[in-house]
Design a protein around this motif. Structure first.
Motif, PDB file in Angstrom:
ATOM      1  N   VAL A  10       1.334  14.010  -2.232  1.00  0.00           N
ATOM      2  CA  VAL A  10       2.515  13.161  -2.071  1.00  0.00           C
ATOM      3  C   VAL A  10       2.204  12.021  -1.108  1.00  0.00           C
ATOM      4  N   SER A  11       1.490  12.319  -0.045  1.00  0.00           N
ATOM      5  CA  SER A  11       1.111  11.292   0.915  1.00  0.00           C
ATOM      6  C   SER A  11       0.216  10.248   0.260  1.00  0.00           C
ATOM      7  N   LEU A  12      -0.762  10.714  -0.514  1.00  0.00           N
ATOM      8  CA  LEU A  12      -1.670   9.802  -1.217  1.00  0.00           C
ATOM      9  C   LEU A  12      -0.912   8.971  -2.240  1.00  0.00           C
ATOM     10  N   ALA A  13       0.013   9.568  -2.952  1.00  0.00           N
ATOM     11  CA  ALA A  13       0.830   8.840  -3.927  1.00  0.00           C
ATOM     12  C   ALA A  13       1.682   7.787  -3.221  1.00  0.00           C
ATOM     13  N   GLY A  14       2.222   8.131  -2.065  1.00  0.00           N
ATOM     14  CA  GLY A  14       3.014   7.165  -1.294  1.00  0.00           C
ATOM     15  C   GLY A  14       2.176   5.971  -0.852  1.00  0.00           C
ATOM     16  N   VAL A  15       0.958   6.262  -0.405  1.00  0.00           N
ATOM     17  CA  VAL A  15       0.056   5.180   0.008  1.00  0.00           C
ATOM     18  C   VAL A  15      -0.284   4.302  -1.194  1.00  0.00           C
ATOM     19  N   ALA A  16      -0.594   4.916  -2.332  1.00  0.00           N
ATOM     20  CA  ALA A  16      -0.935   4.155  -3.544  1.00  0.00           C
ATOM     21  C   ALA A  16       0.258   3.313  -4.004  1.00  0.00           C
ATOM     22  N   LEU A  17       1.452   3.913  -3.996  1.00  0.00           N
ATOM     23  CA  LEU A  17       2.656   3.191  -4.402  1.00  0.00           C
ATOM     24  C   LEU A  17       2.926   2.027  -3.439  1.00  0.00           C
ATOM     25  N   GLY A  18       2.812   2.260  -2.172  1.00  0.00           N
ATOM     26  CA  GLY A  18       3.014   1.206  -1.168  1.00  0.00           C
ATOM     27  C   GLY A  18       2.007   0.082  -1.318  1.00  0.00           C
ATOM     28  N   GLY A  19       0.758   0.452  -1.551  1.00  0.00           N
ATOM     29  CA  GLY A  19      -0.292  -0.550  -1.751  1.00  0.00           C
ATOM     30  C   GLY A  19      -0.039  -1.369  -3.002  1.00  0.00           C
ATOM     31  N   GLY A  20       0.379  -0.698  -4.074  1.00  0.00           N
ATOM     32  CA  GLY A  20       0.675  -1.400  -5.326  1.00  0.00           C
ATOM     33  C   GLY A  20       1.837  -2.375  -5.171  1.00  0.00           C
ATOM     34  N   LEU A  21       2.889  -1.921  -4.498  1.00  0.00           N
ATOM     35  CA  LEU A  21       4.041  -2.800  -4.274  1.00  0.00           C
ATOM     36  C   LEU A  21       3.670  -3.992  -3.395  1.00  0.00           C
ATOM     37  N   THR A  22       2.838  -3.769  -2.390  1.00  0.00           N
ATOM     38  CA  THR A  22       2.379  -4.863  -1.534  1.00  0.00           C
ATOM     39  C   THR A  22       1.574  -5.875  -2.340  1.00  0.00           C
ATOM     40  N   ALA A  23       0.681  -5.360  -3.205  1.00  0.00           N
ATOM     41  CA  ALA A  23      -0.132  -6.251  -4.046  1.00  0.00           C
ATOM     42  C   ALA A  23       0.755  -7.065  -4.976  1.00  0.00           C
ATOM     43  N   LEU A  24       1.772  -6.438  -5.583  1.00  0.00           N
ATOM     44  CA  LEU A  24       2.692  -7.148  -6.467  1.00  0.00           C
ATOM     45  C   LEU A  24       3.473  -8.219  -5.704  1.00  0.00           C
ATOM     46  N   ALA A  25       3.917  -7.879  -4.502  1.00  0.00           N
ATOM     47  CA  ALA A  25       4.666  -8.844  -3.692  1.00  0.00           C
ATOM     48  C   ALA A  25       3.788 -10.029  -3.313  1.00  0.00           C
ATOM     49  N   GLN A  26       2.536  -9.758  -2.958  1.00  0.00           N
ATOM     50  CA  GLN A  26       1.623 -10.840  -2.609  1.00  0.00           C
ATOM     51  C   GLN A  26       1.338 -11.726  -3.817  1.00  0.00           C
ATOM     52  N   ARG A  27       1.170 -11.112  -4.981  1.00  0.00           N
ATOM     53  CA  ARG A  27       0.905 -11.882  -6.208  1.00  0.00           C
ATOM     54  C   ARG A  27       2.114 -12.755  -6.556  1.00  0.00           C
ATOM     55  N   ALA A  28       3.304 -12.208  -6.432  1.00  0.00           N
ATOM     56  CA  ALA A  28       4.510 -12.993  -6.705  1.00  0.00           C
ATOM     57  C   ALA A  28       4.631 -14.152  -5.729  1.00  0.00           C
ATOM     58  N   THR A  29       4.324 -13.907  -4.470  1.00  0.00           N
ATOM     59  CA  THR A  29       4.365 -14.966  -3.457  1.00  0.00           C
ATOM     60  C   THR A  29       3.326 -16.034  -3.765  1.00  0.00           C
ATOM     61  N   GLN A  30       2.147 -15.607  -4.181  1.00  0.00           N
ATOM     62  CA  GLN A  30       1.077 -16.545  -4.517  1.00  0.00           C
ATOM     63  C   GLN A  30       1.478 -17.408  -5.708  1.00  0.00           C
ATOM     64  N   ARG A  31       2.050 -16.817  -6.734  1.00  0.00           N
ATOM     65  CA  ARG A  31       2.495 -17.577  -7.906  1.00  0.00           C
ATOM     66  C   ARG A  31       3.583 -18.572  -7.529  1.00  0.00           C
ATOM     67  N   ALA A  32       4.518 -18.158  -6.698  1.00  0.00           N
ATOM     68  CA  ALA A  32       5.584 -19.059  -6.261  1.00  0.00           C
ATOM     69  C   ALA A  32       5.000 -20.239  -5.486  1.00  0.00           C
ATOM     70  N   GLU A  33       4.021 -19.964  -4.639  1.00  0.00           N
ATOM     71  CA  GLU A  33       3.377 -21.037  -3.870  1.00  0.00           C
ATOM     72  C   GLU A  33       2.611 -21.973  -4.795  1.00  0.00           C
ATOM     73  N   GLU A  34       1.935 -21.440  -5.806  1.00  0.00           N
ATOM     74  CA  GLU A  34       1.223 -22.281  -6.770  1.00  0.00           C
ATOM     75  C   GLU A  34       2.193 -23.174  -7.532  1.00  0.00           C
ATOM     76  N   ARG A  35       3.343 -22.625  -7.947  1.00  0.00           N
ATOM     77  CA  ARG A  35       4.360 -23.428  -8.637  1.00  0.00           C
ATOM     78  C   ARG A  35       4.903 -24.518  -7.719  1.00  0.00           C
ATOM     79  N   ARG A  36       5.121 -24.185  -6.446  1.00  0.00           N
ATOM     80  CA  ARG A  36       5.618 -25.166  -5.489  1.00  0.00           C
ATOM     81  C   ARG A  36       4.597 -26.287  -5.296  1.00  0.00           C
ATOM     82  N   GLN A  37       3.326 -25.919  -5.176  1.00  0.00           N
ATOM     83  CA  GLN A  37       2.277 -26.931  -5.004  1.00  0.00           C
ATOM     84  C   GLN A  37       2.145 -27.803  -6.247  1.00  0.00           C
ATOM     85  N   THR A  38       2.241 -27.196  -7.416  1.00  0.00           N
ATOM     86  CA  THR A  38       2.172 -27.969  -8.661  1.00  0.00           C
ATOM     87  C   THR A  38       3.331 -28.945  -8.748  1.00  0.00           C
ATOM     88  N   ALA A  39       4.537 -28.482  -8.409  1.00  0.00           N
ATOM     89  CA  ALA A  39       5.705 -29.359  -8.426  1.00  0.00           C
ATOM     90  C   ALA A  39       5.553 -30.485  -7.407  1.00  0.00           C
TER      91      ALA A  39
END
Length: 153
Positions: A10-39
């Motif tokens: 359960v601890s390992l699953a929590g770490v994996a889930l947390g890491g995955g959510l962090t990666a998704l949040a960073q990717r979404a932030t990166q895409r938003a920044e790329e769109r802002r720079q393009t605009a």
């Protein structure tokens, strides 16, 4: 022992889930920044195009004024007309080059045609045709092309 195993899983699953959510949040932030720079780049480019078009129109108006002020009959540098007109035409050709470099390819021919029409009007290679009549078609074609280019940018 089984409880320790489940705790670890359960601890390992929590770490994996947390890491995955962090990666998704960073990717979404990166895409938003790329769109802002393009605009921002697009808006900056459009502003630059508007500036060179305004400069070209300003230079075209100065050349048109020079065509109307040209002394008749043509002769020496009467009242400094030729001395004043040379830099006006140089500015026009420089501005037309800037439009060609920085604006849509569709503007190349209308800018060239309008520039040549202005040049002919200034140096009176237009026969008995009035300056405004000589320029009307080329000027209208340029303005329509510039408007279409800016609308599509």
């Amino acid at each position: 022992m089984a409880a320790d195993l489940w705790t670890s899983v359960v601890s390992l699953a929590g770490v994996a889930l947390g890491g995955g959510l962090t990666a998704l949040a960073q990717r979404a932030t990166q895409r938003a920044e790329e769109r802002r720079q393009t605009a921002a780049t697009t808006e900056s480019r459009r502003a630059e195009q508007i500036d060179v078009l305004k400069e070209f129109v300003s230079c075209a108006q100065a050349a048109e004024r020079a065509a109307y002020r040209r002394p008749e009959p043509w002769g020496d540098d009467e009242d400094g007309w030729m001395t004043q007109t040379g830099p006006v035409m140089t500015a026009l050709w420089t501005a037309s080059g800037n439009v060609t470099l920085l604006c849509d390819e569709a503007l190349r021919e209308p800018v060239r045609t309008y520039g040549h029409a202005l040049n002919a009007a200034v140096w009176r290679d237009i026969g008995d045709v009035e300056v405004n009549e000589h320029l009307e078609e080329a000027k209208t074609a340029f303005m329509n092309a510039a408007r279409a280019s800016l609308a599509g940018a």
